[in-house]
Design a protein around this motif. Structure first.
Motif, PDB file in Angstrom:
ATOM      1  N   THR A 189       3.277  -5.050 -13.271  1.00 22.86           N
ATOM      2  CA  THR A 189       2.946  -4.664 -11.896  1.00 22.86           C
ATOM      3  C   THR A 189       1.436  -4.433 -11.814  1.00 22.86           C
ATOM      4  OG1 THR A 189       5.112  -3.628 -11.557  1.00 22.86           O
ATOM      5  CG2 THR A 189       3.345  -2.952 -10.081  1.00 22.86           C
ATOM      6  N   VAL A 190       0.803  -4.959 -10.761  1.00 22.38           N
ATOM      7  CA  VAL A 190      -0.641  -4.835 -10.581  1.00 22.38           C
ATOM      8  C   VAL A 190      -0.922  -3.599  -9.725  1.00 22.38           C
ATOM      9  CG1 VAL A 190      -2.748  -5.999  -9.814  1.00 22.38           C
ATOM     10  CG2 VAL A 190      -0.808  -7.349 -10.670  1.00 22.38           C
ATOM     11  N   MET A 191      -1.902  -2.785 -10.135  1.00 22.33           N
ATOM     12  CA  MET A 191      -2.187  -1.553  -9.424  1.00 22.33           C
ATOM     13  C   MET A 191      -3.685  -1.334  -9.278  1.00 22.33           C
ATOM     14  SD  MET A 191       0.466   1.008 -11.407  1.00 22.33           S
ATOM     15  CE  MET A 191       2.090   0.418 -11.941  1.00 22.33           C
ATOM     16  N   THR A 192      -4.127  -1.073  -8.046  1.00 20.04           N
ATOM     17  CA  THR A 192      -5.482  -0.600  -7.799  1.00 20.04           C
ATOM     18  C   THR A 192      -5.402   0.888  -7.494  1.00 20.04           C
ATOM     19  OG1 THR A 192      -6.429  -2.674  -6.976  1.00 20.04           O
ATOM     20  CG2 THR A 192      -7.440  -0.649  -6.199  1.00 20.04           C
ATOM     21  N   PHE A 193      -6.087   1.691  -8.288  1.00 24.55           N
ATOM     22  CA  PHE A 193      -6.071   3.142  -8.104  1.00 24.55           C
ATOM     23  C   PHE A 193      -7.280   3.578  -7.282  1.00 24.55           C
ATOM     24  CE2 PHE A 193      -3.176   2.667 -11.572  1.00 24.55           C
ATOM     25  CZ  PHE A 193      -2.290   3.722 -11.441  1.00 24.55           C
ATOM     26  N   GLU A 194      -7.005   4.473  -6.322  1.00 19.55           N
ATOM     27  CA  GLU A 194      -8.096   5.018  -5.527  1.00 19.55           C
ATOM     28  C   GLU A 194      -8.758   6.187  -6.255  1.00 19.55           C
ATOM     29  OE1 GLU A 194      -9.064   6.199  -0.896  1.00 19.55           O
ATOM     30  OE2 GLU A 194      -6.992   6.333  -1.582  1.00 19.55           O
ATOM     31  N   TYR A 195      -7.953   7.172  -6.641  1.00 17.31           N
ATOM     32  CA  TYR A 195      -8.478   8.353  -7.323  1.00 17.31           C
ATOM     33  C   TYR A 195      -7.644   8.625  -8.572  1.00 17.31           C
ATOM     34  CZ  TYR A 195     -10.499   9.058  -2.679  1.00 17.31           C
ATOM     35  OH  TYR A 195     -11.161   8.889  -1.493  1.00 17.31           O
ATOM     36  N   GLY A 196      -8.097   9.590  -9.370  1.00 17.29           N
ATOM     37  CA  GLY A 196      -7.332   9.992 -10.535  1.00 17.29           C
ATOM     38  C   GLY A 196      -8.132   9.884 -11.822  1.00 17.29           C
ATOM     39  N   ASP A 197      -7.436   9.989 -12.939  1.00 15.84           N
ATOM     40  CA  ASP A 197      -8.041  10.013 -14.262  1.00 15.84           C
ATOM     41  C   ASP A 197      -7.827   8.658 -14.937  1.00 15.84           C
ATOM     42  OD1 ASP A 197      -8.734  10.374 -16.907  1.00 15.84           O
ATOM     43  OD2 ASP A 197      -7.619  12.240 -17.172  1.00 15.84           O
ATOM     44  N   PRO A 198      -8.866   7.838 -15.039  1.00 18.40           N
ATOM     45  CA  PRO A 198      -8.680   6.506 -15.641  1.00 18.40           C
ATOM     46  C   PRO A 198      -8.222   6.564 -17.097  1.00 18.40           C
ATOM     47  CG  PRO A 198     -11.011   6.957 -15.240  1.00 18.40           C
ATOM     48  CD  PRO A 198     -10.247   8.044 -14.563  1.00 18.40           C
ATOM     49  N   LYS A 199      -8.633   7.578 -17.836  1.00 21.54           N
ATOM     50  CA  LYS A 199      -8.189   7.694 -19.234  1.00 21.54           C
ATOM     51  C   LYS A 199      -6.683   7.929 -19.302  1.00 21.54           C
ATOM     52  CE  LYS A 199     -12.587   9.418 -21.070  1.00 21.54           C
ATOM     53  NZ  LYS A 199     -13.282  10.555 -21.732  1.00 21.54           N
ATOM     54  N   PRO A 225       0.845  -1.203   0.000  1.00 23.96           N
ATOM     55  CA  PRO A 225       0.000   0.000   0.000  1.00 23.96           C
ATOM     56  C   PRO A 225       0.877   1.248   0.000  1.00 23.96           C
ATOM     57  CG  PRO A 225       0.125  -0.908   2.221  1.00 23.96           C
ATOM     58  CD  PRO A 225       0.948  -1.812   1.338  1.00 23.96           C
ATOM     59  N   LEU A 226       0.559   2.195  -0.878  1.00 24.30           N
ATOM     60  CA  LEU A 226       1.375   3.402  -1.030  1.00 24.30           C
ATOM     61  C   LEU A 226       0.706   4.576  -0.305  1.00 24.30           C
ATOM     62  CD1 LEU A 226       2.249   3.063  -4.835  1.00 24.30           C
ATOM     63  CD2 LEU A 226       3.370   2.017  -2.846  1.00 24.30           C
ATOM     64  N   TYR A 239       1.880  -5.896  -6.063  1.00 24.71           N
ATOM     65  CA  TYR A 239       0.495  -5.409  -6.176  1.00 24.71           C
ATOM     66  C   TYR A 239       0.398  -4.125  -5.369  1.00 24.71           C
ATOM     67  CZ  TYR A 239      -4.466  -4.930  -5.048  1.00 24.71           C
ATOM     68  OH  TYR A 239      -5.726  -4.422  -4.845  1.00 24.71           O
ATOM     69  N   LEU A 240       0.223  -3.001  -6.041  1.00 26.59           N
ATOM     70  CA  LEU A 240       0.235  -1.691  -5.404  1.00 26.59           C
ATOM     71  C   LEU A 240      -1.185  -1.177  -5.195  1.00 26.59           C
ATOM     72  CD1 LEU A 240       2.956  -0.003  -7.676  1.00 26.59           C
ATOM     73  CD2 LEU A 240       3.299  -1.511  -5.698  1.00 26.59           C
ATOM     74  N   PHE A 241      -1.475  -0.738  -3.978  1.00 30.10           N
ATOM     75  CA  PHE A 241      -2.688   0.038  -3.741  1.00 30.10           C
ATOM     76  C   PHE A 241      -2.263   1.495  -3.840  1.00 30.10           C
ATOM     77  CE2 PHE A 241      -6.064   1.556  -0.515  1.00 30.10           C
ATOM     78  CZ  PHE A 241      -6.855   2.018  -1.548  1.00 30.10           C
TER      79      PHE A 241
END
Length: 377
Positions: A289-299, A233-234, A268-270
């Motif tokens: 690398t696997v990443m789950t994004f909390e916020y931001g611009d998906p495009k 988790p970052l 795997y990064l949160f």
């Protein structure tokens, strides 16, 4: 089980899966509340925990086991923990702590492990701040409680994976933190580290470099497998100025992820908070690398990372609470249209669901069912 496992192995191998894989994430606190059990009681006496987990498995779709327990209170209580404390509401809290005093930086830089054992642990756990015999007995008791809790959890996980046919890929095969994050979360605290980077930047830089090999060791899986991952988790990066991120956070974190990759392990990064100003850095990490994004611009994330990394997240839990069922489904469709083309996408919410009242249950089920039946590449 074979089909669900194949979805994730294809995803990791860079192939186009049969459909978009789903990773639902509910915490044990949610499961206990959702099952109508007493949150305080079940965390201390886990007799009913499996039944609570099973109710989540019955009612919410997922391709991987959708519920887990990360921290149980028993061993923290035995240790006299100051960094993880059970709140009156039944939720384990992480208060601001100072495990490492500012005058102990040099000791930490010289030997992070020895400093943690000799100085940090007694600072964080009052029952370890004792004579060697007492300290040894307390540690033995706490470790027994820790292994008992985990053995019971692993038994429950195995039962539910077998019964409900979940995929056998694990994105939580090990755990560690970015070197700057461990320095912040457990050693100096948010307030202190914010002052340290201005007052004693050379020591902060030396400390994160010194602890990096320890984090690689901590994140090493017992049985490395390219289809499993080490969870990281970052935390602190979005709160840092650009020049501080470039000096204190990124070099050691990149070295950590690359060090795990050299040992055959995936990360795997949160990606907590909004990392959009640092998105180009994430592109430098080892492929896959696997990443789950909390916020931001998906495009933007799809454009910058979609051809190299595996992306999930962005779906706001707040919408599950406030939106209509159709609005919630439409959001899932929107994210699928942006992130799925070309592969490298799995569906998950922007964070784990912790409380039963933080989402509308019907909306949550409807979204997961919609994705399972309609989300394709």
């Amino acid at each position: 089980m074979a089909e669900r496992t194949q979805l994730f192995t294809d995803l990791i191998d860079g192939k186009i899966p049969k459909r978009v894989p789903i990773m639902s994430m509910f915490t044990h606190e949610f499961a206990i509340q959702y099952a109508g059990m007493d949150l305080k009681k079940v965390q201390w006496d886990t007799t009913d925990l499996e039944a609570c987990f099973e109710k989540v498995c019955e009612d919410f779709y997922s391709d991987l086991l959708p519920v887990s327990a990360f921290r149980m209170p028993s061993f923290y209580k035995i240790l006299g923990s100051r960094n993880f404390v059970m709140g009156s509401n039944g939720f384990l809290q992480h208060p601001e702590v100072e495990g490492l005093k500012v005058e102990e930086y040099d000791d930490f830089i010289a030997s992070p492990y020895n400093c943690i054992v000799e100085k940090v642990l007694p600072n964080l756990y009052s029952e370890l701040n004792a004579d060697p015999v007492t300290r040894s007995i307390v540690m033995a008791k706490a470790f027994k409680a820790y292994t008992d809790e985990n053995n019971n959890l692993f038994r429950i996980y195995g039962n539910l994976i077998g019964k409900y046919g979940y995929g056998t890929v694990s994105l939580f095969a090990a755990f560690c933190e970015a070197p700057f994050d461990i320095l912040t979360d457990q050693l100096r605290g948010f307030k202190n580290i914010s002052m340290d980077v201005r007052r004693i930047p050379d020591k902060v830089e030396a400390a994160v470099n010194a602890v990096t090999p320890l984090m690689i060791k901590m994140g090493t899986q017992p049985f490395p497998n390219k289809y499993n991952a080490t969870f990281i988790p970052l935390h602190m990066a979005p709160y840092l100025r650009g020049k501080d991120f470039e000096r204190f956070y990124w070099p050691s974190f990149k070295k950590l992820v690359e060090g795990l990759a050299e040992k055959g392990m995936r990360s795997y990064l949160f990606v907590e908070e909004d990392w959009m100003r640092y998105i180009d850095y994430l592109a430098e990490l080892p492929a896959g690398t696997v990443m789950t994004f909390e916020y931001g611009d998906p495009k933007l994330v799809k454009e910058k990372l979609g051809k190299k990394h595996i992306i999930g997240g962005f779906y706001p839990l707040t919408l599950l609470k406030t939106g209509t069922k159709q609005e919630c489904i439409d959001k899932a469709k929107e994210l699928n249209d942006i992130l799925a083309p070309g592969g490298g996408y799995y569906f998950t919410f922007d964070k784990a669901i912790i409380t039963a009242d933080s989402v509308n249950i019907d909306n949550t089920r409807a979204v997961l069912d919609y994705v399972a039946n309609n989300a394709n590449y």
